[in-house]
Design a protein around this motif. Structure first.
Motif, PDB file in Angstrom:
ATOM      1  N   SER A 255       0.986  -1.163  -0.063  1.00 12.37           N
ATOM      2  CA  SER A 255      -0.030   0.217   0.273  1.00 12.37           C
ATOM      3  C   SER A 255       0.883   1.364  -0.634  1.00 12.37           C
ATOM      4  N   GLY A 256       2.416   0.801   0.169  1.00 14.68           N
ATOM      5  CA  GLY A 256       2.944   2.109   0.362  1.00 14.68           C
ATOM      6  C   GLY A 256       4.705   2.157   0.413  1.00 14.68           C
ATOM      7  N   LEU A 257       4.684   1.532  -0.152  1.00 14.10           N
ATOM      8  CA  LEU A 257       6.390   0.716  -0.534  1.00 14.10           C
ATOM      9  C   LEU A 257       7.221   2.277  -0.116  1.00 14.10           C
ATOM     10  N   PRO A 258       8.352   1.801   0.169  1.00 14.75           N
ATOM     11  CA  PRO A 258       9.179   2.365   1.737  1.00 14.75           C
ATOM     12  C   PRO A 258       9.916   2.720   0.296  1.00 14.75           C
ATOM     13  N   ASP A 259      10.941   4.337   0.519  1.00 13.14           N
ATOM     14  CA  ASP A 259      11.754   5.038  -0.306  1.00 13.14           C
ATOM     15  C   ASP A 259      12.891   4.087   0.179  1.00 13.14           C
ATOM     16  N   LEU A 260      13.762   3.626  -0.592  1.00 11.11           N
ATOM     17  CA  LEU A 260      15.163   3.372  -0.862  1.00 11.11           C
ATOM     18  C   LEU A 260      15.554   3.337   0.461  1.00 11.11           C
ATOM     19  N   GLU A 261      15.837   4.784   0.483  1.00  9.95           N
ATOM     20  CA  GLU A 261      16.989   5.175   1.644  1.00  9.95           C
ATOM     21  C   GLU A 261      16.863   5.723   2.796  1.00  9.95           C
ATOM     22  N   GLN A 262      15.224   5.929   3.382  1.00 10.76           N
ATOM     23  CA  GLN A 262      15.494   5.069   4.083  1.00 10.76           C
ATOM     24  C   GLN A 262      14.565   3.901   4.917  1.00 10.76           C
ATOM     25  N   LEU A 263      14.593   3.009   4.012  1.00 10.17           N
ATOM     26  CA  LEU A 263      14.806   1.725   4.227  1.00 10.17           C
ATOM     27  C   LEU A 263      15.411   1.102   4.984  1.00 10.17           C
ATOM     28  N   ALA A 264      16.767   1.583   3.817  1.00  2.75           N
ATOM     29  CA  ALA A 264      18.369   1.404   4.852  1.00  2.75           C
ATOM     30  C   ALA A 264      18.679   1.875   5.705  1.00  2.75           C
ATOM     31  N   LEU A 266      16.419   2.752   8.020  1.00  2.00           N
ATOM     32  CA  LEU A 266      15.759   1.866   9.596  1.00  2.00           C
ATOM     33  C   LEU A 266      17.006  -0.294   8.930  1.00  2.00           C
ATOM     34  N   ILE A 267      17.089  -0.180   8.421  1.00  4.25           N
ATOM     35  CA  ILE A 267      17.621  -1.470   8.531  1.00  4.25           C
ATOM     36  C   ILE A 267      19.464  -1.365   8.992  1.00  4.25           C
ATOM     37  N   GLU A 268      19.936  -0.286   9.099  1.00  2.00           N
ATOM     38  CA  GLU A 268      21.496   0.047   9.534  1.00  2.00           C
ATOM     39  C   GLU A 268      21.281  -0.103  10.474  1.00  2.00           C
ATOM     40  N   SER A 269      20.209   1.085  11.312  1.00  2.00           N
ATOM     41  CA  SER A 269      19.889   1.286  12.646  1.00  2.00           C
ATOM     42  C   SER A 269      19.292  -0.470  13.815  1.00  2.00           C
TER      43      SER A 269
END
Length: 455
Positions: A255-264, A266-269
C-alpha cells in the motif's frame, strides 16, 4: 519444572526407547531406564519428535478472532450475506469486529460502503491480509479518526477519514476504550493440541501493553509455549524472563512501498545494535526493493524474509548470496489457492510460496502459519507443501512440492535459527517434545514443554 519419563517410544529408526527429562532438559535416552518416581508417559511404541515451532504467528490477533465475525469467503460471499453477518452481537467494547474480508464479497470497502451495510453500531472489519482495517462512520467517530495524527489513517482529498486504517493494529486498539489485549489461554491450549511448543510472534511495532500482556500470559501459564518476539521496538527493554527478542520486523507494505534510503537507514539502525531484520515481503516489487537495499548495505546473520509470497526464480541466487532465510506459508496454497489462480497473474503462479527451488539453492526455509490470516494447523501446512493442492483440487506450483520429512524439518528449527538444523531428541536438548502416532498423516498424542505434559 517437572521430571518426566517417556517410555516405549520410537525416535527416528530407534525403537523401544525411554527418555528421561529432568529440570526441563533431556538427561537420558536409552532402553529400560530406571524409574525414579517421576511422572510416566507411556508412548506405546509411537514416535517422539522435537516440539514444533510456528515461526510466524500473531498471538493476540488469533485470540481476538475467536470473538469476531467472519466477513469473508466461504462463510460470507456477497454484500447481502455480509450485512447479515454484521447483525451479530457486539463485543464487550460495543463494537462489531469483523475479520477475513476479501474484495470478492462487496468490492473495495470504505466508510460509506460500510455504512450502507451497517450504520447503527461502530464496526471495524479487517482485510484478510491483515494489512488494513475499515471502519464505518460510527466507528470513525468512536475511534476519533478525525482528530488522529497517524500515517496509517487514510484521508480523502478534503482531509476526511475514509475509514481505512493501514498497518496500525496496536494504535487502533488504543483508540478504542475498553479494547484491551485478549486472553491467550485458548490459543495456548490449541497450540499445545497441535504439537507446537514454541512460536515467533511477528506482529510489528508492538505497543508496551501488548508485550506486557504476553509476558503476563506466560507467567500465569495461560500460554505454555516459548515465545520469540519480532515486533519489539528498537532499543526497548524486555524482562529477563518470559519472551525472547528476535529480529526487528519491518513491513514493506504494498500500500506504500518504502523509500530506498529510509529503508536502508532503518535496517542499518537495527544492524548497528546487533539486531537482524525480518522483512515482510509479499510482492515482486517489495522483494526487489529489499534485495536491492541489502545488496548495497549488507546483511548480518539472522536477517530473514517473511512470507516470500512471490519470489521470482531470478531472485533466488541473490537471496542465497545475501545469506537470507525465508519464513514462508505454503498453507496459503491450500487455503486461498483458487483465489490466487483467479486474481494473481498467470506468469506469477510458479513464484507463489516457493519451497523446493529455495531448498535446492541452499536457502534456509522455515514454515509457519501466519495465523489468524493463514491456517494454524502445522500438519495441514505440511500436507499442503507435499501436494500444493488448492481447495478445488488444482495443483498450484507442482515443481515446489517437498516430501514429508523435509516439510516437518521446516517446523523443527529453533526460533533463533528458522530453517537451520532441525532440533534433535538427544541428551542436553530442551524437554520440548511431541508424541505422534505412527499413521500418516500423524495425530498428536501428547505435547511436552520443559518436561511438563501440556496436552
Amino acid at each position: 519444572m517437572s521430571d518426566l519419563l517417556i517410555t516405549d517410544c520410537s525416535v527416528g529408526y530407534r525403537h523401544s526407547l525411554d527418555i528421561r527429562i529432568s529440570d526441563g532438559v533431556i538427561t537420558e535416552v536409552g532402553r529400560r531406564l530406571a524409574r525414579r518416581g517421576e511422572d510416566i508417559l507411556d508412548a506405546d511404541g509411537n514416535q517422539v519428535i522435537p516440539g514444533l515451532c510456528d515461526h510466524h504467528i500473531h498471538l493476540q490477533a488469533l485470540a481476538a478472532r475467536r470473538s469476531s465475525v467472519d466477513c469473508g469467503p466461504p462463510a460470507v460471499r456477497n454484500a447481502h450475506e455480509l450485512a447479515a453477518a454484521l447483525q451479530g452481537s457486539p463485543g464487550s467494547d460495543g463494537w462489531v469486529r469483523g475479520v477475513g474480508y476479501f474484495e470478492s464479497v462487496a468490492g473495495d470497502l470504505d466508510r460509506d460502503v460500510l455504512d450502507h451495510l451497517h450504520s447503527s453500531r461502530p464496526v471495524r472489519i479487517q482485510h484478510r491480509s491483515g494489512a488494513m482495517w475499515v471502519l464505518n462512520t460510527a466507528g470513525v467517530v468512536a475511534a476519533r479518526l478525525g482528530q488522529a495524527d497517524h500515517p496509517g489513517v487514510e484521508r480523502d482529498g478534503a482531509g476526511r477519514p475514509t475509514g481505512r486504517v493501514w498497518r496500525a493494529d496496536s494504535w487502533l486498539r488504543a483508540q478504542i476504550p475498553g479494547n484491551s489485549p485478549p486472553s491467550l489461554r485458548e490459543v495456548g491450549t490449541e497450540l499445545s493440541r497441535l504439537g507446537v511448543t514454541a512460536v515467533t510472534d511477528a506482529t510489528p511495532d508492538m505497543a508496551p501493553e501488548s508485550t506486557e500482556s504476553i509476558c503476563a500470559a506466560m507467567s500465569s501459564g495461560d500460554i505454555s509455549q516459548r515465545v520469540h518476539l519480532l515486533g519489539v521496538p528498537l532499543g526497548a527493554s524486555m524482562p529477563s524472563t518470559g519472551p525472547t527478542v528476535g529480529p526487528y520486523k519491518i513491513v514493506l507494505a504494498d500500500s506504500g512501498l518504502p523509500d530506498l534510503e529510509q529503508l536502508a537507514t532503518l535496517i542499518e539502525s537495527a544492524h548497528s545494535i546487533g539486531r537482524p531484520v525480518a522483512a515482510h515481503s509479499v510482492s515482486r516489487e517489495a522483494l526487489l526493493i529489499l534485495l536491492s537495499v541489502l545488496g548495497e548495505i549488507g546483511t548480518i546473520p539472522g536477517d530473514r524474509i517473511e512470507h516470500g509470497a512471490l519470489i521470482p526464480a531470478e531472485s533466488i541466487t541473490e537471496i542465497n548470496r545475501l545469506g537470507l532465510a525465508v519464513v514462508t506459508q505454503p498453507g496459503f496454497i491450500a487455503d486461498r489457492g483458487d483465489d490466487y489462480l483467479e486474481h494473481v497473474a498467470a506468469i506469477d503462479h510458479q513464484d507463489l510460496y516457493r519451497c523446493r527451488s529455495l531448498l535446492d539453492a541452499s536457502v534456509p526455509v522455515a514454515f509457519s502459519s501466519d495465523a489468524p490470516y493463514g491456517p494454524l494447523d502445522p500438519w495441514s501446512v505440511i500436507a499442503a507443501s507435499q501436494t500444493r493442492l488448492t481447495p478445488a483440487g488444482t495443483v498450484l506450483g507442482g515443481a515446489e512440492t517437498i516430501d514429508y520429512n523435509t516439510a516437518l524439518a521446516a517446523y523443527l528449527g529453533s526460533p533463533e535459527d528458522p530453517g537451520g538444523p532441525p532440533r534433535r531428541v538427544e541428551v542436553g536438548a530442551a524437554g520440548d517434545l511431541v508424541l505422534i502416532s505412527r499413521t500418516q498423516p500423524p495425530s498428536v498424542l501428547a505435547t511436552v514443554i520443559a518436561g511438563r505434559r501440556v496436552y
